[in-house]
Write an enzyme that holds these catalytic residues in place. Structure first.
Site, short mmCIF file in Angstrom:
data_model
loop_
_atom_site.label_atom_id
_atom_site.label_comp_id
_atom_site.label_asym_id
_atom_site.label_seq_id
_atom_site.Cartn_x
_atom_site.Cartn_y
_atom_site.Cartn_z
N LYS A 23 0.85 -1.20 0.00
CA LYS A 23 0.00 0.00 0.00
C LYS A 23 0.89 1.26 0.00
CE LYS A 23 -1.83 1.61 4.02
NZ LYS A 23 -1.52 3.00 4.33
N ASN A 24 1.91 1.26 0.86
CA ASN A 24 2.69 2.49 1.05
C ASN A 24 3.75 2.71 -0.01
OD1 ASN A 24 1.05 3.00 3.17
ND2 ASN A 24 2.53 2.46 4.77
N ARG A 95 -4.82 10.94 4.05
CA ARG A 95 -3.65 11.81 4.16
C ARG A 95 -2.75 11.69 2.94
NH1 ARG A 95 -0.30 14.35 7.76
NH2 ARG A 95 1.93 13.97 7.54
N ARG A 124 -0.41 14.85 12.74
CA ARG A 124 0.23 14.61 11.45
C ARG A 124 0.29 15.87 10.57
NH1 ARG A 124 -1.74 8.93 9.34
NH2 ARG A 124 0.27 8.94 8.28
N PRO A 125 1.06 16.87 10.99
CA PRO A 125 1.22 18.10 10.21
C PRO A 125 1.98 17.82 8.90
CG PRO A 125 2.77 18.07 12.02
CD PRO A 125 1.88 16.87 12.20
N ASP A 127 4.26 20.38 7.79
CA ASP A 127 5.23 21.49 7.74
C ASP A 127 6.51 21.10 7.01
OD1 ASP A 127 5.38 19.78 10.08
OD2 ASP A 127 7.08 20.99 10.68
N LEU A 128 6.94 19.85 7.14
CA LEU A 128 8.21 19.44 6.49
C LEU A 128 8.02 19.33 4.97
CD1 LEU A 128 9.34 16.73 9.07
CD2 LEU A 128 10.04 19.13 8.93
N ASP A 308 4.28 0.92 12.12
CA ASP A 308 3.08 0.29 11.56
C ASP A 308 2.90 -1.15 12.01
OD1 ASP A 308 3.19 1.98 8.31
OD2 ASP A 308 2.59 2.63 10.30
N VAL A 330 7.34 7.59 16.88
CA VAL A 330 7.03 8.22 15.58
C VAL A 330 5.74 9.02 15.63
CG1 VAL A 330 6.60 7.78 13.14
CG2 VAL A 330 8.33 6.43 14.36
C1 EPZ Z 1 3.89 7.16 6.14
O1 EPZ Z 1 3.05 8.17 6.67
C2 EPZ Z 1 3.02 5.91 6.07
N1 EPZ Z 1 1.90 6.14 5.16
C3 EPZ Z 1 2.51 5.56 7.47
O2 EPZ Z 1 1.76 4.35 7.37
C4 EPZ Z 1 3.72 5.31 8.36
O3 EPZ Z 1 3.28 5.04 9.68
C5 EPZ Z 1 4.62 6.56 8.37
O4 EPZ Z 1 4.99 6.89 7.01
C6 EPZ Z 1 5.89 6.34 9.19
O5 EPZ Z 1 6.58 5.25 8.68
C7 EPZ Z 1 2.11 6.07 3.82
O6 EPZ Z 1 3.22 5.81 3.37
C8 EPZ Z 1 0.92 6.32 2.95
P1 EPZ Z 1 5.74 10.67 8.25
P2 EPZ Z 1 3.56 9.72 6.69
O7 EPZ Z 1 5.63 11.88 7.43
O8 EPZ Z 1 4.32 10.00 5.45
C9 EPZ Z 1 5.53 13.92 11.67
C10 EPZ Z 1 -0.13 2.98 7.64
O9 EPZ Z 1 -0.70 2.48 8.63
N2 EPZ Z 1 5.55 14.88 10.57
O10 EPZ Z 1 7.00 9.87 8.24
O11 EPZ Z 1 2.40 10.55 7.02
C11 EPZ Z 1 4.20 13.18 11.73
O12 EPZ Z 1 3.26 13.94 12.47
C12 EPZ Z 1 0.35 4.42 7.69
O13 EPZ Z 1 0.10 2.37 6.56
C13 EPZ Z 1 5.69 16.22 10.85
O14 EPZ Z 1 5.81 16.61 12.01
O15 EPZ Z 1 4.56 9.66 7.93
C14 EPZ Z 1 4.55 11.89 12.42
O16 EPZ Z 1 4.55 12.09 13.81
C15 EPZ Z 1 0.08 5.07 9.05
N3 EPZ Z 1 5.69 17.13 9.83
C16 EPZ Z 1 5.98 11.62 11.95
O17 EPZ Z 1 6.48 12.87 11.43
C17 EPZ Z 1 5.57 16.73 8.52
O18 EPZ Z 1 5.60 17.60 7.62
C18 EPZ Z 1 6.05 10.58 10.85
O19 EPZ Z 1 5.34 11.08 9.76
C19 EPZ Z 1 5.43 15.35 8.25
C20 EPZ Z 1 5.43 14.44 9.29
#
Ligand code: EPZ
Length: 434
Positions: A23-24, A95, A124-125, A127-128, A308, A330
């Site tokens: 999926k991811n 998202r 889940r912001p 900002d990055l 996950d 995370v």
């Molecule tokens: C991806 O989400 C996955 N989804 C998530 O899987 C997975 O848990 C996550 O990566 C971590 O491995 C997909 O790939 C579609 P992140 P993503 O940006 O990209 C913070 C599942 O169950 N953050 O790495 O949203 C955020 O709040 C899903 O399949 C910021 O602060 O994850 C979180 O605490 C759930 N600012 C952490 O980083 C930002 O701009 C990880 O987020 C972006 C993220």
């Protein structure tokens, strides 16, 4: 009528099961198809609610999309992307729809897409994402939950991510692929899904080096072409199926996996006393040993233990000998499955980002409700191991990330069936509700 899964636990699962495409990996690669106006074919795309949502997003942007679930084959022809804005009702559901921002900015001068809602596992912001894309020259205005982006042409830049965000890494790579000049992305996410996206982009003509490491170099090119790409296996579904074998005291062989992607899970399973064997380059077997021993667990970005799989592993620890401590680094709110586990007899106490699990000799089936995808998987695993009957409500969360899971588990011996039931509330409201 509400659908729910009825599970009568206590049967050790045994047998072989194929893991679906990731999926991811599928979702960002589907967004990447927007980087060209030629057709792209993606193979082994799983038939998931999230894939359907992303198909709706691509169609909402004017792309023509054909998906054959039976073959797992998806065709996308974006065309000229006249419609570079996304209606809220299409983007709000998921998202990952935010992953179209990078591609749209790379191909259109103006973009408007909704901010993704928070969800069950945290705020889940983004900002990055915005900081990285701004470094490439995009300008953003945010108001009323909408992100308006504009660019007079993206320029390569040196970007350092404060956190190795998977989504931000993906958005930046996709935008930088068509930017003028070189982009160096530091502290990038290193997940296998990033590598799969980069491999797909390079087959479209991009020049990306270093995906899978924390330093990725992207040489922008004037345009990209179509391609045919087969997505990697879903390492989270693989881990969930292996855990199903161990938690039920059985032995499950998963096929169509990349063992290298599961190292953290396999090491933790062995530490907990399960027997783990690689039967071939894409086949892994996990069997229950004596009683599972309590182990401590801390989720980390790849290659650390994947967040996950934290809920699913916690279900196993609920039955372990001893006390385990799980730290979720995370996401800030990824323990919502604890309530359901405790209603099945688990003894778990949450303190902030830490959960303390006092292992019990057995769990008891009970009516529980899922709150998110991986939490649903955790409750399902606990139900398979529990004595007695469990009704897993809100089962639609499970289908965001798994298709045909109940059938595959039944083939391994699980007593599981999908049923429809009058919602409790309708019955309690009596006939006056009409
Ligand atoms: C991806 O989400 C996955 N989804 C998530 O899987 C997975 O848990 C996550 O990566 C971590 O491995 C997909 O790939 C579609 P992140 P993503 O940006 O990209 C913070 C599942 O169950 N953050 O790495 O949203 C955020 O709040 C899903 O399949 C910021 O602060 O994850 C979180 O605490 C759930 N600012 C952490 O980083 C930002 O701009 C990880 O987020 C972006 C993220």
């Amino acid at each position: 009528m509400d659908q729910l899964l009825l599970i009568r636990g206590g049967v050790p699962l045994r047998g072989r099961v194929r893991v679906n495409g990731s999926k991811n990996a599928s979702l960002p690669i589907m967004a990447a198809t927007l980087l060209t106006d030629e057709s792209t074919v993606i193979e082994d795309v799983p038939n998931l609610l999230d894939v359907s949502s992303m198909i709706a997003v691509l169609k909402g942007l004017g792309a023509s999309v054909d998906y054959r679930p039976g073959q797992g084959r998806l065709w996308v022809t974006p065309g000229s992307l006249q419609q570079a804005s996304l209606p809220v009702e299409l983007a709000g559901r998921m998202r990952a729809s935010f992953l179209v921002l990078g591609p749209l900015l790379a191909r259109r001068k103006k973009v408007r897409i909704p901010l993704p809602g928070g969800c069950a596992i945290g705020s889940r912001p983004v900002d990055l994402h915005l900081k990285g894309l701004s470094a490439l020259g995009a300008r953003f205005h945010i108001e009323k939950g909408l992100v308006e982006g504009a660019s007079d042409g993206l320029q390569g830049a040196r970007i350092y991510l404060d956190f190795p965000s998977v989504g931000a890494t993906e958005n930046i790579i996709m935008a930088a692929a068509l930017a003028r000049g070189t982009t160096i992305l530091e502290n990038a996410a290193t997940e296998p899904e990033i590598v799969d996206l980069a491999n797909c982009l390079n087959s479209m003509g991009a020049q990306i080096v270093g995906a899978g490491t924390s330093r990725i170099r992207i040489e922008g090119v004037p345009e990209l072409g179509g391609t045919r790409h087969v997505v990697i296996p879903d390492r989270i579904e693989a881990g969930t199926l292996l855990l199903a074998g161990v938690i039920t005291g059985g032995s499950v062989i998963v096929e169509h996996v990349i063992p290298d992607h599961l190292k953290a899970l396999l090491a933790k399973l062995a530490e907990a006393g399960a027997k783990v064997e690689e039967l071939g380059p894409s086949t892994i077997k996990a069997s229950a040993g004596e009683r599972i021993a309590a182990v401590d667990l801390k989720t980390m970005p790849y290659p650390g233990f994947p967040t996950d799989l934290q809920p699913q592993f916690m279900s196993l620890l609920a039955l372990a000998e001893g006390t385990s401590v799980v730290v979720e680094t995370v996401f800030e709110n990824r323990f919502r499955h604890v309530e359901g586990l405790n209603s099945m007899g688990a003894q778990i106490k949450v303190e902030g980002r830490q959960a303390v699990i006092h292992g019990r000799p057995a769990l008891t089936g009970a009516p529980v409700s899922a709150t998110d995808l991986r939490g649903a998987a955790a409750l399902l695993l606990a139900a398979l191991a529990a004595q007695g009957e469990t009704k897993l409500n809100e089962v639609h969360h499970l289908w965001r990330g798994h298709c045909g899971l109940e059938e595959r588990l039944a083939l391994l011996g699980a007593r599981i069936e999908l049923i429809s039931e009058e919602p409790e509330r309708a019955l309690n409201m009596g006939s006056h509700s009409g």
